[in-house]
Design a protein around this motif. Structure first.
Motif, PDB file in Angstrom:
ATOM      1  N   ALA A  51       5.101 -16.105  -2.130  1.00 53.83           N
ATOM      2  CA  ALA A  51       3.920 -16.107  -3.000  1.00 53.83           C
ATOM      3  C   ALA A  51       3.038 -14.904  -2.713  1.00 53.83           C
ATOM      4  O   ALA A  51       2.523 -14.257  -3.637  1.00 53.83           O
ATOM      5  N   VAL A  52       2.863 -14.589  -1.437  1.00 53.94           N
ATOM      6  CA  VAL A  52       2.048 -13.431  -1.056  1.00 53.94           C
ATOM      7  C   VAL A  52       2.681 -12.141  -1.572  1.00 53.94           C
ATOM      8  O   VAL A  52       1.980 -11.229  -2.034  1.00 53.94           O
ATOM      9  N   ASN A  53       4.008 -12.055  -1.538  1.00 54.60           N
ATOM     10  CA  ASN A  53       4.694 -10.878  -2.082  1.00 54.60           C
ATOM     11  C   ASN A  53       4.427 -10.734  -3.582  1.00 54.60           C
ATOM     12  O   ASN A  53       4.216  -9.622  -4.083  1.00 54.60           O
ATOM     13  N   ARG A  54       4.437 -11.845  -4.292  1.00 53.02           N
ATOM     14  CA  ARG A  54       4.140 -11.796  -5.726  1.00 53.02           C
ATOM     15  C   ARG A  54       2.707 -11.340  -5.977  1.00 53.02           C
ATOM     16  O   ARG A  54       2.439 -10.550  -6.889  1.00 53.02           O
ATOM     17  N   LEU A  55       1.794 -11.822  -5.169  1.00 49.74           N
ATOM     18  CA  LEU A  55       0.392 -11.426  -5.305  1.00 49.74           C
ATOM     19  C   LEU A  55       0.208  -9.953  -4.967  1.00 49.74           C
ATOM     20  O   LEU A  55      -0.645  -9.276  -5.552  1.00 49.74           O
ATOM     21  N   GLN A  56       1.008  -9.457  -4.037  1.00 51.63           N
ATOM     22  CA  GLN A  56       0.966  -8.039  -3.699  1.00 51.63           C
ATOM     23  C   GLN A  56       1.437  -7.197  -4.879  1.00 51.63           C
ATOM     24  O   GLN A  56       0.833  -6.171  -5.214  1.00 51.63           O
ATOM     25  N   GLN A  57       2.504  -7.637  -5.549  1.00 58.58           N
ATOM     26  CA  GLN A  57       3.013  -6.922  -6.717  1.00 58.58           C
ATOM     27  C   GLN A  57       1.987  -6.912  -7.846  1.00 58.58           C
ATOM     28  O   GLN A  57       1.928  -5.972  -8.639  1.00 58.58           O
ATOM     29  N   GLU A  58       1.178  -7.963  -7.913  1.00 56.44           N
ATOM     30  CA  GLU A  58       0.147  -8.065  -8.956  1.00 56.44           C
ATOM     31  C   GLU A  58      -1.106  -7.282  -8.598  1.00 56.44           C
ATOM     32  O   GLU A  58      -2.001  -7.114  -9.426  1.00 56.44           O
ATOM     33  N   GLY A  59      -1.188  -6.816  -7.370  1.00 56.57           N
ATOM     34  CA  GLY A  59      -2.336  -6.030  -6.952  1.00 56.57           C
ATOM     35  C   GLY A  59      -3.504  -6.831  -6.427  1.00 56.57           C
ATOM     36  O   GLY A  59      -4.577  -6.282  -6.171  1.00 56.57           O
ATOM     37  N   LEU A  60      -3.316  -8.134  -6.245  1.00 60.97           N
ATOM     38  CA  LEU A  60      -4.396  -8.976  -5.726  1.00 60.97           C
ATOM     39  C   LEU A  60      -4.370  -9.063  -4.211  1.00 60.97           C
ATOM     40  O   LEU A  60      -5.348  -9.500  -3.589  1.00 60.97           O
ATOM     41  N   VAL A  61      -3.265  -8.675  -3.618  1.00 62.66           N
ATOM     42  CA  VAL A  61      -3.109  -8.695  -2.158  1.00 62.66           C
ATOM     43  C   VAL A  61      -2.588  -7.336  -1.722  1.00 62.66           C
ATOM     44  O   VAL A  61      -1.769  -6.720  -2.417  1.00 62.66           O
ATOM     45  N   ARG A  62      -3.077  -6.882  -0.579  1.00 63.96           N
ATOM     46  CA  ARG A  62      -2.599  -5.625  -0.011  1.00 63.96           C
ATOM     47  C   ARG A  62      -2.019  -5.886   1.368  1.00 63.96           C
ATOM     48  O   ARG A  62      -2.495  -6.765   2.087  1.00 63.96           O
ATOM     49  N   TYR A  63      -1.006  -5.112   1.707  1.00 62.41           N
ATOM     50  CA  TYR A  63      -0.333  -5.281   2.999  1.00 62.41           C
ATOM     51  C   TYR A  63      -0.417  -3.980   3.782  1.00 62.41           C
ATOM     52  O   TYR A  63      -0.165  -2.908   3.242  1.00 62.41           O
ATOM     53  N   GLN A  64      -0.804  -4.090   5.046  1.00 60.72           N
ATOM     54  CA  GLN A  64      -0.858  -2.934   5.930  1.00 60.72           C
ATOM     55  C   GLN A  64      -0.015  -3.214   7.165  1.00 60.72           C
ATOM     56  O   GLN A  64      -0.090  -4.315   7.739  1.00 60.72           O
ATOM     57  N   VAL A  67      -1.223  -4.903  10.511  1.00 58.15           N
ATOM     58  CA  VAL A  67      -2.444  -5.653  10.152  1.00 58.15           C
ATOM     59  C   VAL A  67      -2.053  -6.921   9.396  1.00 58.15           C
ATOM     60  O   VAL A  67      -2.552  -8.007   9.670  1.00 58.15           O
ATOM     61  N   GLY A  68      -1.138  -6.775   8.429  1.00 57.85           N
ATOM     62  CA  GLY A  68      -0.709  -7.914   7.637  1.00 57.85           C
ATOM     63  C   GLY A  68      -1.309  -7.922   6.255  1.00 57.85           C
ATOM     64  O   GLY A  68      -1.849  -6.915   5.777  1.00 57.85           O
ATOM     65  N   ALA A  69      -1.253  -9.074   5.594  1.00 56.93           N
ATOM     66  CA  ALA A  69      -1.710  -9.214   4.214  1.00 56.93           C
ATOM     67  C   ALA A  69      -3.189  -9.591   4.166  1.00 56.93           C
ATOM     68  O   ALA A  69      -3.688 -10.321   5.022  1.00 56.93           O
ATOM     69  N   SER A  70      -3.853  -9.085   3.158  1.00 51.18           N
ATOM     70  CA  SER A  70      -5.259  -9.443   2.942  1.00 51.18           C
ATOM     71  C   SER A  70      -5.560  -9.368   1.457  1.00 51.18           C
ATOM     72  O   SER A  70      -4.874  -8.670   0.695  1.00 51.18           O
ATOM     73  N   VAL A  71      -6.577 -10.108   1.049  1.00 50.24           N
ATOM     74  CA  VAL A  71      -7.062 -10.017  -0.332  1.00 50.24           C
ATOM     75  C   VAL A  71      -7.535  -8.588  -0.569  1.00 50.24           C
ATOM     76  O   VAL A  71      -8.107  -7.953   0.336  1.00 50.24           O
ATOM     77  N   LEU A  72      -7.293  -8.057  -1.757  1.00 48.53           N
ATOM     78  CA  LEU A  72      -7.710  -6.687  -2.017  1.00 48.53           C
ATOM     79  C   LEU A  72      -9.212  -6.531  -1.819  1.00 48.53           C
ATOM     80  O   LEU A  72      -9.986  -7.477  -2.008  1.00 48.53           O
ATOM     81  N   SER A  73      -9.600  -5.362  -1.390  1.00 47.35           N
ATOM     82  CA  SER A  73     -11.011  -5.008  -1.352  1.00 47.35           C
ATOM     83  C   SER A  73     -11.249  -4.005  -2.475  1.00 47.35           C
ATOM     84  O   SER A  73     -10.313  -3.325  -2.910  1.00 47.35           O
ATOM     85  N   LEU A  74     -12.461  -3.933  -2.954  1.00 43.41           N
ATOM     86  CA  LEU A  74     -12.759  -3.093  -4.110  1.00 43.41           C
ATOM     87  C   LEU A  74     -13.823  -2.067  -3.773  1.00 43.41           C
ATOM     88  O   LEU A  74     -14.828  -2.391  -3.134  1.00 43.41           O
ATOM     89  N   ASP A  75     -13.603  -0.831  -4.203  1.00 46.02           N
ATOM     90  CA  ASP A  75     -14.656   0.169  -4.168  1.00 46.02           C
ATOM     91  C   ASP A  75     -14.870   0.685  -5.590  1.00 46.02           C
ATOM     92  O   ASP A  75     -14.223   0.215  -6.537  1.00 46.02           O
ATOM     93  N   ALA A  76     -15.755   1.639  -5.736  1.00 49.42           N
ATOM     94  CA  ALA A  76     -16.090   2.132  -7.083  1.00 49.42           C
ATOM     95  C   ALA A  76     -14.859   2.670  -7.802  1.00 49.42           C
ATOM     96  O   ALA A  76     -14.668   2.435  -9.005  1.00 49.42           O
TER      97      ALA A  76
END
Length: 214
Positions: A51-64, A67-76
């Motif tokens: 599920a996390v991989n699918r969310l990563q493909q959708e751009g809602l989760v980022r993986y480092q 560090v691991g997976a995290s909800v995306l953070s947003l800047d300008a």
């Protein structure tokens, strides 16, 4: 958070996490620890990872790495990119829909969702009414690839809509914009539809960025 029943497990985990991210129940930038999610959702690690991989493909989760997976953070820059792409797709869908469909039919569909927006008593109802309002153009544009392109970033845009709705939305001005879009559709005026969509996106982006900078 409710435990998940064991059927279509990956889909259920995906929908649960996606909904929590989009509605800001999981904060921007927060970690998604598999072991913690196992305890919360009462499922094994395999459907969670998928599920996390699918969310990563959708751009809602980022993986480092490391560090691991995290909800995306947003800047300008992120906000501007998402909104620019979304409005570009919205305008393409609107132009195609106005070319292919009877304007009275389109107007009738839009009017229904505008009324839902006016009656919305919750942030969720408000956001979904806007999503369905814009979705009228996609459902009637006759271009599957265009529709698929919007689906690929829809989660990110829904997240922005929730941020906007909870952090400075001007509902009166937004309602006026949607009413103006409806009037433009009745006139078959695609240029005005696109202009209003662009102006509305610029205003919502400014409100979101003001919140992110606070």
């Amino acid at each position: 958070m409710a435990a998940i029943k064991k059927s279509s497990l990956v889909d259920q985990v995906y929908e649960t996490l996606r909904g929590e991210i989009i509605t800001l129940q999981r904060p921007l930038g927060s970690r998604l620890n598999v072991n913690e999610l196992q305890g919360e959702l009462q499922v094994s690690c395999t459907p969670i990872r998928e599920a996390v991989n699918r969310l990563q493909q959708e751009g809602l989760v980022r993986y480092q790495a490391n560090v691991g997976a995290s909800v995306l953070s947003l800047d300008a820059h992120d906000v501007e990119e998402i909104e620019y792409l979304a409005v570009t797709l919205h305008c393409a869908a609107a132009r195609l829909a106005l070319t292919r469909c009877d304007t009275d039919f389109l107007a009738g569909q839009l009017e229904k969702h505008l009324e839902d927006y006016r009656k919305a008593k919750s942030v969720n109802a408000q956001v979904m009414a806007v999503n369905h309002f814009i979705g009228v153009f996609y459902h009637n544009c006759g271009n599957r690839r265009l529709d698929d392109s919007m689906i690929s970033i829809q989660g990110q845009q829904l997240l922005l809509r929730y941020l906007y709705a909870t952090q400075g939305a001007d509902r009166d001005r937004d309602e006026a914009d949607y009413a103006a879009i409806l009037a433009a559709v009745r006139q078959g005026d695609a240029d005005s539809v696109c202009r209003i969509l662009t102006e509305n996106a610029a205003r919502s982006s400014a409100a979101i960025l003001s919140h992110l900078d606070a």
